[in-house]
Design an enzyme around this catalytic site. Structure first.
Site, PDB file in Angstrom:
ATOM      1  CB  CYS A  10      58.807 -35.472  -9.909  1.00  0.00           C
ATOM      2  SG  CYS A  10      57.305 -36.223 -10.582  1.00  0.00           S
ATOM      3  CG  HIS A  39      60.041 -39.213 -12.529  1.00  0.00           C
ATOM      4  ND1 HIS A  39      59.969 -38.654 -11.278  1.00  0.00           N
ATOM      5  CD2 HIS A  39      61.316 -39.054 -12.949  1.00  0.00           C
ATOM      6  CE1 HIS A  39      61.165 -38.185 -10.955  1.00  0.00           C
ATOM      7  NE2 HIS A  39      61.992 -38.409 -11.962  1.00  0.00           N
ATOM      8  CB  SER A  56      63.443 -39.192  -8.288  1.00  0.00           C
ATOM      9  OG  SER A  56      63.089 -40.560  -8.254  1.00  0.00           O
TER      10      SER A  56
END
Length: 144
Positions: A10, A39, A56
């Site tokens: 990410c 994330h 993702s």
């Protein structure tokens, strides 16, 4: 990673998205991270619409179309996506806008505003998000 043909994650996707969108001066780009799960996605704003670019393993935790009317709308959509995937989101961190000058040595501020996520995220953070959004519109003078 590139030398060994490993997949990007990410963070690399956010850096790549920032690089690819750098010529698009009409798009405002800020990073948003879910602190609990490490994330990150690149939130983008064009005019009065919000969207996101990211990567993702979960399809609902990456790209978002440029169709959200407000910043809280897209943040709540990510919150719901985390919950659908069996996670409870505790904090969302927002950075400052990224420069469009690809050769700039300006540091990227990854974590400027930290929002505690609750069941009523909009109501709890409404003042902070409104100040942040006003700052985005007005050239940003960090004073939260």
């Amino acid at each position: 990673m590139v030398n060994y043909a490993l997949p990007i994650k990410c963070l690399e996707a956010v850096v790549l998205a920032a690089h690819l969108t750098s010529p698009m001066a009409e798009i405002q780009r800020i990073q948003s991270g879910a602190d609990t799960y490490r994330h990150i996605v690149l939130l983008i704003r064009h005019g009065d619409r919000w969207g996101a670019l990211g990567l993702s393993r979960r399809p609902d935790l990456m790209n978002k179309p440029l169709s959200y009317k407000t910043l809280p709308d897209i943040l709540n959509d990510y919150k719901a996506a985390y919950e659908r995937n069996g996670h409870s989101l505790l904090k969302i961190k927002l950075g400052l806008p990224i420069s469009h000058d690809a050769s700039s040595n300006e540091r990227i501020t990854w974590k400027y505003l930290s929002l505690k996520v609750t069941a009523w995220m909009i109501e709890d953070s409404e003042n902070q998000i409104e100040k942040y959004t006003r700052g985005l519109r007005g050239g940003f003078k960090p004073s939260l």
